[in-house]
Write a protein that holds these residues in place. Structure first.
Motif, PDB file in Angstrom:
ATOM      1  N   VAL A 184       0.732  -1.084   0.059  1.00 39.28           N
ATOM      2  CA  VAL A 184      -0.131   0.056  -0.103  1.00 39.28           C
ATOM      3  C   VAL A 184       0.989   1.221  -0.068  1.00 39.28           C
ATOM      4  N   ARG A 186       3.865   0.470   2.312  1.00 38.14           N
ATOM      5  CA  ARG A 186       3.616  -0.238   3.762  1.00 38.14           C
ATOM      6  C   ARG A 186       2.822  -1.569   3.403  1.00 38.14           C
ATOM      7  N   TYR A 245      -1.635   5.132   3.008  1.00 35.48           N
ATOM      8  CA  TYR A 245      -1.662   4.213   4.214  1.00 35.48           C
ATOM      9  C   TYR A 245      -1.913   5.230   5.299  1.00 35.48           C
ATOM     10  N   ILE A 276      -8.222  -0.579   0.163  1.00 30.82           N
ATOM     11  CA  ILE A 276      -7.135  -0.989  -0.462  1.00 30.82           C
ATOM     12  C   ILE A 276      -7.242  -1.482  -1.810  1.00 30.82           C
TER      13      ILE A 276
END
Length: 222
Positions: A126, A221, A131, A150
């Motif tokens: 991500v 992330r 994020y 997401i």
């Protein structure tokens, strides 16, 4: 992402992403025999991977807590507890993207079987800014929206660690001298783009990682 590999299994065998088959995507039914991690051993050969895949497909076992089509919501979903927000809507485009990822992986010889020991689990990468701004502030009680955000983000990448339970090393901990097996070793980190016409990239781990298992990427992330 504990349910993510279920999405792969449910959608891959559908229709090549032109139109998803809602009739075949059924929820978990009473009395079904679930697939367990213990159904798969480690240090498998390529032949064993193929044999196990055929055997499992023909068996009565089915994935527990799998993604399915919810007619009341008119959406593909995967189950989540009420404390985490309940069912997660799966965007149709994301499902089609996953289908294409897996099809391309087979076409290019990156995978041999659609089971957990080969290609059967994934991770999201991500974008860090997204994020921190969109995901991190959400409480766990809205976990279903975290998944949805997401899956809707076109900059998210999907990592497939393939050949998870293949045997690559000999008794001296050296890579086995087999061209097909070495091809699988060096192509085992597939990174798919979350776009309508997705492609796959191959990443490799650092030299210190003897299993060639890709980890985090700067700016994302895990």
């Amino acid at each position: 992402m504990k349910y993510f590999y279920n999405i792969i299994f449910v959608f891959y065998s559908l229709t090549g992403a032109a139109a998803l088959d809602t009739k075949r995507c059924l929820p978990e039914l009473p009395g079904e025999i679930p697939v367990y991690s213990s159904d798969y051993k480690w240090d498998l050969t390529l032949d064993e991977i193929t044999d196990i895949a055929i055997s499992m497909y023909r068996s009565e076992k089915r994935l527990a807590q799998r993604a399915y089509y919810d007619r009341s919501m008119k959406s593909f979903v995967f189950p989540e507890g009420e404390s985490l927000g309940g069912k997660v809507r799966i965007p149709e485009q994301f499902a089609k993207t996953i289908v294409k990822h897996v099809e391309k992986a087979f076409e290019r010889g990156y995978v041999d079987a659609l089971i957990f020991p080969d290609i059967g689990h994934s991770h999201f990468l991500v974008p860090m800014d997204f994020y921190k701004q969109e995901i991190e502030p959400l409480p766990l009680s809205q976990f279903n929206f975290i998944y949805q955000k997401i899956m809707q983000n076109k900059d998210v990448k999907v990592v497939y660690h393939t050949a998870e339970q293949l045997r690559f090393m000999d008794e001296n901990k050296k890579l086995i001298d087999d061209k097909k097996l070495q091809w699988r070793f060096y192509t085992r980190n597939l990174v798919g783009h979350n776009t309508p016409e997705p492609d796959l990239e191959i990443f490799n781990a650092t030299a210190e990682n003897s299993a060639n298992t890709m980890g985090e990427i700067r700016g994302y992330r895990w």
